[in-house]
Design an enzyme around this catalytic site. Structure first.
Site, PDB file in Angstrom:
ATOM      1  N   CYS A  69      33.028  53.450  44.946  1.00  0.00           N
ATOM      2  CA  CYS A  69      33.607  53.159  43.629  1.00  0.00           C
ATOM      3  C   CYS A  69      34.225  51.763  43.610  1.00  0.00           C
ATOM      4  O   CYS A  69      35.212  51.505  44.297  1.00  0.00           O
ATOM      5  CB  CYS A  69      34.652  54.229  43.309  1.00  0.00           C
ATOM      6  SG  CYS A  69      35.710  53.864  41.900  1.00  0.00           S
ATOM      7  N   CYS A  72      37.864  51.618  42.553  1.00  0.00           N
ATOM      8  CA  CYS A  72      38.703  52.189  43.624  1.00  0.00           C
ATOM      9  C   CYS A  72      38.967  51.136  44.692  1.00  0.00           C
ATOM     10  O   CYS A  72      40.106  50.995  45.167  1.00  0.00           O
ATOM     11  CB  CYS A  72      38.012  53.393  44.270  1.00  0.00           C
ATOM     12  SG  CYS A  72      37.735  54.788  43.173  1.00  0.00           S
TER      13      CYS A  72
END
Length: 145
Positions: A69, A72
């Site tokens: 991600c 993230c």
């Protein structure tokens, strides 16, 4: 009667009982003698998660994330920076939802990054999406962390 807290050691997972006034004095674990706060988020797997969320007497902020991600990965240094500001009043932890998909499903994680604030083992606040360190600290403090 003095106000005491339970703190789960980030190293050995022992539950330590600590007078609240000693929280800011760099306490160490009574079992493994390592620092109870390291200035870094604690990476948790499913077996450790419940103990840390349920047994810590301070709020616990969980970053549900995954290595693939992009947002993230962008937020990771901000989360680490916020940890240095919020400790020792808040425990900051990370859960890799790719490695622990059942934990993500159990907590209804539909998008990542998702931040969840737990108090007394119960989720009390949630935020979806990346945040800067300043916004994360403000969010935690606004939620009572």
């Amino acid at each position: 009667m003095e106000n005491t807290l339970h703190l789960v050691c980030p190293h050995c997972d022992a539950v330590n009982r600590l007078p609240a006034e000693r929280l800011s004095r760099q306490p160490q674990c009574g079992k493994c003698h390592q620092p109870l706060f390291t200035g870094a988020p604690v990476a948790l797997d499913a077996p450790r998660f419940e103990r840390h969320v349920a047994r810590n007497g301070i709020p616990v902020v969980v970053d549900f994330w995954a290595p693939w991600c992009g947002p993230c990965r962008m937020m990771a240094p901000h989360f680490a920076q916020a940890t240095t500001v919020l400790e020792p009043r808040v425990r900051m932890v990370k859960v890799d939802t790719e490695a622990e998909p059942n934990l993500g499903a159990l907590h209804g994680i539909r998008s990542i990054p998702t931040l969840a604030l737990f108090r007394g083992g119960q989720e009390v606040a949630r935020h979806c999406g990346a945040m800067s360190a300043r916004d994360l600290v403000d969010w935690v403090r606004t939620q009572g962390g």
